[in-house]
Design an enzyme around this catalytic site. Structure first.
Site, short mmCIF file in Angstrom:
data_model
loop_
_atom_site.label_atom_id
_atom_site.label_comp_id
_atom_site.label_asym_id
_atom_site.label_seq_id
_atom_site.Cartn_x
_atom_site.Cartn_y
_atom_site.Cartn_z
N HIS A 67 16.10 -26.13 -15.29
CA HIS A 67 16.30 -27.53 -14.87
C HIS A 67 15.50 -27.86 -13.61
O HIS A 67 15.07 -28.99 -13.41
CB HIS A 67 17.79 -27.78 -14.66
CG HIS A 67 18.12 -29.21 -14.39
ND1 HIS A 67 17.70 -30.23 -15.21
CD2 HIS A 67 18.81 -29.81 -13.37
CE1 HIS A 67 18.14 -31.40 -14.73
NE2 HIS A 67 18.80 -31.16 -13.62
N SER A 73 17.14 -35.57 -13.58
CA SER A 73 18.55 -35.17 -13.64
C SER A 73 19.45 -36.40 -13.49
O SER A 73 19.33 -37.34 -14.28
CB SER A 73 18.81 -34.14 -12.54
OG SER A 73 19.99 -33.45 -12.77
N ASP A 121 14.77 -25.85 -19.82
CA ASP A 121 15.91 -26.51 -19.19
C ASP A 121 17.11 -26.45 -20.14
O ASP A 121 17.19 -27.19 -21.12
CB ASP A 121 15.54 -27.97 -18.89
CG ASP A 121 16.63 -28.72 -18.13
OD1 ASP A 121 17.75 -28.19 -17.99
OD2 ASP A 121 16.36 -29.84 -17.66
#
Lengths: 202, 360
Positions: free
Chosen positions: B334, B145, B301
């Site tokens: 995610h 991320s 995601d």
């Protein structure tokens, strides 16, 4: 180069030939590299800079776990990203007959690499011819074991077909090696070879 | 593995905005042993709300690190083989200087007077820490991320200092959708009267606003499928669904460990980050990189979709960089980089081993 017989590498005679063709300390791109067995072997034994492209996710995972840098994606798209002459050899082993646009891929291979190594099953093999002649159906042989409706092969080519394409495109065929099993075929290649390996440059 | 967060203090750090922050603290932890030639160091880069405590059990609180399933003896980042460093980002609230730190000029928390911080600023401070630890070249930088953004920034800003970068579930720049979700979070905080233009230290923090921001965040970290599996339409009691209760719990829990002003600063840093810069292409940005890359994305995601990783990978391949890329199947959205561990471990382990063999 005179070679009296052909070994197998990782259970494949085309890999054995390719591993002999590839010079040490070169840059290699293997298209449709599977689990990266050939690339890992070349990296370890010939100290090449090994990269691969593979569309099947779990094979990509295996290849990266082996330490090989593999791109998870489509061969055509993967070639398109690369700059000119980025590799010494671009390998396409037993994948040409499965590609949507074989000529485009071959041209791209020779743009991206100084040389292309192409291995494919020979549709001119006598068993294929006999199968078609006597059954009147799409040939099913040891080399082409699939039924027409579930075959991954969508383009069928012979040794002669490749030779004439190379002549038309003005590619130089630096080496041609014909295999029947693990043996090398010397005569009547289009009739007797199961797999052909060509080393091509522009 | 029992761990302890340490603090390194530096006299000052110049920031992209032109301001100089002085002094500056950075919280960090280390795991494993640095080898004699100092070639086995890996820097772990945390995501938005992470901290320096990435692995092991904290000596004081007993808390488990946020990536403990990936870092430790025999794990993907194997602390028997590698020296792993993890630090808290600049403008955070977990030991590194941020809006809640005391401004030496006033004796009060900086609050909104803390200078605006960028992802390159965060990485610059990390590099100061690496210098401080005497490491010339990192074997790898790795993170998911926002950690992936930092990993990319490392490879671009300090090409001679990183042998390999592992950006996971990340991007070279936020899309409108990602900025939009961050803005909802920021507005929720600023709409809370307790926020008080950021001056809430010593008073009531904007707990409701921060909790709502976190609830939105958690929705984006999951997938339709993972929410269906985890909650479905099950009721907690007559008045609420399981999913509502879960989000409220997560929101409230977050308030206890996170500073609302840090939320604003960090999300802004993410939103403004653009590796390509305004006029340059991503390919141009990668012109000087020397590292090899392992890029990983996840099928479910939707917050950092695979196309963003692929964009990075294609730009790197256009430069003929050594890059491995795999899209791993996962239903976790995610959050997958924190949860889909077996497959990720395999990739990271093989990639690090070959990097150590060939490049260290």
């Amino acid at each position: 180069m005179a070679q009296s017989f052909v070994r197998t590498l990782l259970g494949r005679s085309d890999y054995a030939i390719i591993s002999e063709i590839v010079e040490p300390n070169t840059r290699i791109l293997d298209l449709g590299c599977g689990e990266g067995e050939l690339l890992a072997w070349l990296a370890e034994n010939k100290h090449v800079d090994a990269r691969g492209v593979e569309i099947v996710g779990h094979k990509v995972q295996q290849a990266i776990a082996r330490g090989v840098s593999v791109y998870h994606g489509d061969i055509e798209e993967a070639l398109g990203d690369l700059p000119d002459q980025a590799f010494d050899y671009v390998i396409l082993s037993q994948t040409l007959q499965e590609s949507q646009a074989p000529l485009k891929i071959l041209r791209e291979m020779l743009r991206v690499g100084r040389r292309a190594i192409v291995a494919f099953p020979n549709f001119g093999h006598w068993t294929v011819r006999l199968s078609h002649l006597f059954t009147g159906r799409a040939p099913k042989t040891k080399l082409f074991p699939h039924d027409w409706y579930d075959s991954p092969n969508i383009h069928f080519l012979t040794v002669h077909d490749f030779e004439s394409l190379a002549a038309r495109e003005r590619w130089q065929i630096e080496r041609r090696i014909y295999l029947s099993g693990a043996r090398q075929v010397r005569l009547f290649a289009n009739l007797l070879s199961e797999v052909a390996v060509f080393l091509v440059s522009k | 593995m029992v761990t302890e967060t340490q603090i390194a203090r530096f006299d000052s750090i110049p920031l992209d905005c032109g301001a100089v922050l002085a002094p500056v603290d950075i919280a960090y932890e280390t795991y494993g042993e640095l080898n004699a030639p100092k070639t086995n160091a890996i820097l772990i880069l945390h995501a938005f709300s992470g901290d320096a405590h990435a692995a092991g059990t904290d000596r004081e609180t007993g808390a488990t690190g946020w990536w403990d399933n990936m870092i430790g003896p025999g794990k993907g980042f194997d602390t028997d083989r590698y020296f792993v460093i993890s630090s808290n980002i600049l403008s955070g609230c977990r030991g590194t200087s941020g809006p809640s730190s005391i401004n030496p000029e006033t004796g009060c928390p900086y609050a909104m007077n803390f200078p605006p911080v960028t992802i390159p600023d965060m990485v610059r401070l990390q590099k100061m820490l690496i210098d401080h630890l005497g490491i010339k070249r990192l074997l790898a930088v790795a993170g998911g991320s926002m950690g992936a953004m930092q990993a990319l920034q490392w490879a671009v800003a300090y090409p001679d200092r990183v042998a390999a970068a592992i950006p996971i579930a990340g991007t070279a720049r936020h899309s409108a959708q990602q900025i939009a979700f961050n803005e909802v979070g920021r507005q929720a905080i600023m709409a809370d009267l307790d926020w008080n233009e950021g001056n809430y230290y010593g008073k009531h923090p904007p707990a409701r606003g921060l909790a709502v921001a976190r609830m939105v965040g958690h929705i984006t970290y999951m997938s339709d499928e993972s929410m269906r599996e985890k909650f479905g339409r099950r009721l907690r009691d007559q008045n609420q669904f399981e999913v509502e209760s879960y989000l409220r719990y997560r929101g409230t829990q977050f308030v206890d460990r996170f500073d609302a002003n840090s939320y604003l600063y960090i999300t802004k840093a993410m939103d403004y980050f653009d590796l390509a810069g305004e006029s340059r292409s991503l390919g141009a940005a990668f012109a000087g990189v020397k590292s090899r890359f392992l890029v990983i994305s996840f099928t479910s995601d939707w917050l950092y979709p695979s196309y963003q990783s692929i964009e990075v990978v294609r730009a790197l391949r256009g430069r003929n960089c050594d890059v491995a890329y795999c899209e791993l199947p996962s239903t976790y959205g995610h959050d997958a980089f924190l949860v889909t561990i077996d497959e990720q471990t395999e990739l990271v382990r093989g990639f690090l081993a070959s990097t150590l063999r060939e490049r260290a």
